[in-house]
Each structure stands twice: as structure tokens, then as C-alpha cells.
Design an enzyme around this catalytic site. Structure first.
Site, PDB file in Angstrom:
ATOM      1  N   TYR A  97       3.353   6.850   9.792  1.00  9.74           N
ATOM      2  CA  TYR A  97       2.538   5.669   9.454  1.00  9.74           C
ATOM      3  C   TYR A  97       3.405   4.562   8.830  1.00  9.74           C
ATOM      4  CZ  TYR A  97      -1.682   3.078   8.170  1.00  9.74           C
ATOM      5  OH  TYR A  97      -2.667   2.114   8.081  1.00  9.74           O
ATOM      6  N   LYS A 122       0.144   0.376  15.103  1.00  6.13           N
ATOM      7  CA  LYS A 122       1.536   0.358  15.577  1.00  6.13           C
ATOM      8  C   LYS A 122       1.854  -0.802  16.501  1.00  6.13           C
ATOM      9  CE  LYS A 122       2.862   3.777  13.281  1.00  6.13           C
ATOM     10  NZ  LYS A 122       3.506   3.288  12.068  1.00  6.13           N
ATOM     11  N   HIS A 132       0.842  -1.197   0.000  1.00  5.91           N
ATOM     12  CA  HIS A 132       0.000   0.000   0.000  1.00  5.91           C
ATOM     13  C   HIS A 132       0.878   1.247   0.000  1.00  5.91           C
ATOM     14  CE1 HIS A 132      -4.204  -1.541   1.341  1.00  5.91           C
ATOM     15  NE2 HIS A 132      -3.586  -2.436   0.589  1.00  5.91           N
TER      16      HIS A 132
HETATM   17  C1  PHB Z   1      -6.811  -4.031  10.474  1.00  4.04           C
HETATM   18  O1  PHB Z   1      -7.289  -4.793  11.335  1.00  4.04           O
HETATM   19  O2  PHB Z   1      -6.708  -4.348   9.262  1.00  4.04           O
HETATM   20  C2  PHB Z   1      -6.327  -2.660  10.893  1.00  4.04           C
HETATM   21  C3  PHB Z   1      -6.539  -2.233  12.199  1.00  4.04           C
HETATM   22  C4  PHB Z   1      -6.082  -0.977  12.583  1.00  4.04           C
HETATM   23  C5  PHB Z   1      -5.445  -0.163  11.638  1.00  4.04           C
HETATM   24  C6  PHB Z   1      -5.231  -0.602  10.338  1.00  4.04           C
HETATM   25  C7  PHB Z   1      -5.689  -1.860   9.958  1.00  4.04           C
HETATM   26  O3  PHB Z   1      -5.015   1.078  11.995  1.00  4.04           O
END
Ligand code: PHB
Ligand code: APR
Length: 389
Positions: free
Chosen positions: A384, A296, A72
């Protein structure tokens, strides 16, 4: 039994540390309270920073991740005022890989099996002894039999509810915590994702997140009151609420289906310092927790593993204690930056029950600044995709 490193916890932290130490020629034993089936049944976030991906490759466990993971280059921040795509690639030259944490754990267990290193499941009453001395050992019970493992060091990778953090005397530990006044209701559905990138949506009704696991497995979340129970939410109620929090053009595209997993998780920020006490090192969720907003959790565990692995290799190869002596300070420095980012993203995107009109104006101004400023987007992007280890 004797080993060099006794690792408590067979989650991602313990397994990744064990794999790297094995490659470094250092013997480990992993003690895991639950069955492997139970560990692999946990549904967790699936966004891997480039640092974690590099570490998985170094550990020789990234073959499926590189084959099946989704690269991504950006993510969407949506609000009633519009959608902002944060272009990770343009802003940082880096990306993230979307790959379920369960799959990371599965790959790590497979690697552990391949090298034939021990993981002892269903251990009870794991107890750490002599961590503040030169001859630490760990005792545990299994199948009614008491066992002892003598070791050089202990890696506490046993998560937030583990025994390791509690072994450090309260007089030594400093703990920092913030509990958020809402939870996340998450649904897994065998439906195509609504978008090919993640959508983080702030709405007056509360936060929503559109994520995915693969081309026909989607993961969605809506912020919910802490008093809600999963049984309060029918699938239909979930999909209706999710649509109400998404931009209309996104809501229209949403393909719904029966939930194959539905759960509510609380949100917490937590750090304990120091992350070392004598021969005991804390790693991952045993030492820190972040709200999932910034994805994170696993990624901060990865930097702990990176620092501890290198410090232990330095000790065994050169009998140089600098790496392990610096471990806690180094790990904590990066952890607090991840805690700040996760706290900031959570404040940016959620509706806080007690917030004042002024607070709402501050949040809206933050969202507007993000929409209008490359510098603001760069800041979000570099956090991020992952700050340097
Ligand atoms: C996910 O479970 O895919 C997920 C959860 C929290 C995030 C990003 C993805 O910040
Ligand atoms: N004895 C043995 N094992 C234990 C004990 C104990 N006393 N207490 C807990 N465990 C095990 C748990 O069963 C779990 O499998 O330790 C493991 C800890 O794994 P995680 O909680 O997944 O923590 P960690 O490996 O640090 O991974 C961090 O997982 O929870 C997510 O969001 C978090 O993404 C982050 C990642």
C-alpha cells in the site's frame, strides 16, 4: 516545430514527465486533447505513495503537497467480524500522503507555466508517425490548422483511451485484461471525514470506502451493479447504503450532506506489453489500468515516469541507451506487482455476484488472516505504501 520529446497527454503522467525532463535540460512539447479546465475537473483518487511524493519533490512541485497533504500512517480494513488497523509506520516505517490527484495536476500545470514550457490544448487528430524509425514525428490539428512536430522520441501519456497504445501494431502488443462485475459509485461532500484515516469496508452488501480530500471535504464510495446509473441514486439512498455497509460505531458518526459530485466508475485491470515500440514509450494509464481499490493508478504512473525520465537523461547526457532499452521490462515488472495487489484488494473487499459459498469462505479466511497475522498486515502495508521503484 521540432522538440526532443513530444509528450502526448496533459494528465499527471505527461506533466510530471515534462517537468522532470525540463529540469534535466530536455525540451518537450505536451499535446492535450482537452481544455485545462476539463482536465482539472476530473475527480480521481488521492493517495500518494512515498515514491511519488519523492518524485514530486525532485520535480520541485511538492511545496503545496507538503503543506496541505495529510500524512497517513495507517488505514482501516473493516468487516462484520471487526476492524483491523494496518499500521504502515510500525510495519514499514513509511506512510502515504492523502492529497487530491486534481491538486497534483494543478500543481504540475502551475510548474509548467512557471518554466514557460508549451502545453498545446484542444489538439485534434493527434497522429504518431515513424515511431519505428529514426525520425519520428507527430501531426495534429488545432483551430482548423494542421501541425507537425518533429522529435527524437514520443512519450504516450494519453491514458487508456489515447492514441499511443493503438499506434503499436496489434501483432506486437500483448494485452491482459480483467473487467470486474461491478462499479464504484462515488460521492464528494463538503462534510468532515468520518475518520481521520481511510476505512475500506467489506460487507455482505458490498464494498464501501471512506476517504477524504481535506478537513471539510469527504470522498465516499459504495460498490454498485454495473447496470446502475447515477440518476438511480439519490443522496439519501447513497448515505443510507453507505451506513449499512460500515461498522455501526462508524455509521453513527457519519456526517452527511449534499453531494457536490456523484459518479459511477467501472473497475478494470489492464496491462499492455511492451511499453516501448521504437521511439514511442507508453507511460501511465496509456499502458495499464488498475481497479482503484489499492489507490495505485497515479502511483504506477509515477514509477513509469521515474524510469523513463532517467533513461532519457542517460541517453542525452551519455548517449547511453541502456535506460531506455530497459524501460519497458523494468516498468512492467513493478506494474504487475501493483496489478496483483489491486486485484487482491478488490477480491478481498468486494461482493462478487457469481461467487460460490466456497469463494466467500476463502474471502472471509483472508480477512481473518489479516486480522490475526502481523505478516499478512506487513504484506498489505508494504504494497500500500509502495514497493521500491
Ligand atoms: C479516494 O478517492 O480518495 C480514494 C480512492 C481509492 C482508494 C483510496 C482513496 O483506494
Ligand atoms: N491527444 C492528446 N491528448 C489525449 C489524447 C489524444 N489523442 N487522448 C487522451 N489524451 C489526454 C486526456 O485528455 C488526458 O488528459 O491524455 C491525458 C491522459 O491523462 P490520464 O488519463 O489522467 O492518465 P495519466 O496521466 O497516465 O494519469 C494516470 O490518472 O486516470 C487516472 O487513475 C489514473 O491515477 C491515474 C492517473
Amino acid at each position: 516545430m521540432r522538440t526532443q520529446i513530444c509528450i502526448i497527454g496533459g494528465g499527471p503522467s505527461g506533466l510530471l514527465l515534462g517537468q522532470l525532463l525540463h529540469l534535466g535540460g530536455i525540451d518537450t512539447v505536451i499535446l492535450e486533447r482537452r481544455t485545462r479546465t476539463h482536465v482539472l475537473s476530473r475527480i480521481r483518487a488521492g493517495v500518494l505513495e512515498h515514491g511519488l511524493v519523492s518524485l514530486m519533490r525532485e520535480a520541485g512541485v511538492a511545496e503545496r503537497l507538503d503543506r496541505e497533504g495529510f500524512v497517513h500512517d495507517g488505514a482501516i480494513i473493516a468487516s462484520p467480524q471487526g476492524q483491523t488497523r494496518i499500521d504502515f509506520d510500525r510495519l514499514t516505517g513509511k506512510s502515504v500522503i492523502v492529497y487530491g490527484q486534481t491538486e497534483v495536476t494543478r500543481d504540475l500545470y502551475a510548474a509548467r507555466d512557471r518554466v514557460g514550457a508549451p502545453v498545446i490544448h484542444e489538439t485534434e487528430d493527434v497522429t504518431i508517425h515513424g515511431a519505428d524509425g529514426d525520425a519520428p514525428f507527430v501531426t495534429y490539428r488545432k483551430d482548423g490548422q494542421d501541425h507537425r512536430i518533429d522529435c527524437d522520441f514520443i512519450a504516450g501519456c494519453d491514458g487508456f483511451h489515447g492514441v499511443s497504445r493503438q499506434t503499436i501494431p496489434a501483432s506486437v502488443r500483448r494485452e491482459y485484461e480483467k473487467v470486474y462485475p461491478f462499479g464504484w459509485l462515488g460521492v464528494l461532500s463538503e462534510t468532515p471525514p468520518v475518520h481521520d484515516e481511510l476505512i475500506y469496508a467489506a460487507s455482505p452488501r458490498g464494498f464501501a470506502l471512506c476517504s477524504m480530500r481535506n478537513a471539510n471535504l469527504s470522498r465516499y464510495y459504495v460498490q454498485c451493479p454495473l447496470t446502475d446509473r447515477v440518476e438511480d441514486w439519490s443522496d439519501q439512498a447513497f448515505w443510507t447504503e453507505l451506513r449499512r455497509r460500515l461498522p455501526p460505531e462508524v455509521a453513527e458518526r457519519l456526517i452527511t450532506g449534499p453531494s457536490i459530485e456523484k459518479s459511477i466508475a467501472p473497475l478494470r485491470s489492464f496491462v499492455t506489453e511492451p511499453m516501448r515500440w521504437g521511439r514511442l514509450f507508453l507511460c501511465g494509464d496509456a499502458a495499464h489500468i488498475v481497479p482503484p481499490t489499492g489507490a495505485k493508478g497515479l502511483n504506477t504512473a509515477a514509477s513509469d515516469v521515474h524510469y523513463l525520465y532517467r533513461g532519457l537523461c542517460q541517453w542525452y547526457e551519455d548517449h547511453d541507451a541502456k535506460g531506455i532499452d530497459d524501460y519497458s521490462a523494468k516498468a512492467v515488472l513493478r506494474i504487475w506487482k501493483a496489478e496483483r495487489f489491486s486485484w487482491w484488494m478488490t477480491n478481498l473487499l468486494h461482493h462478487f455476484p457469481e461467487q460460490s459459498d466456497f469463494d466467500i469462505k476463502m474471502r472471509d479466511a483472508d480477512l481473518a488472516y489479516l486480522r490475526d497475522s502481523d505478516a499478512a498486515q506487513h504484506s498489505l502495508a508494504e504494497n500500500y505504501v509502495g514497493l521500491p521503484f
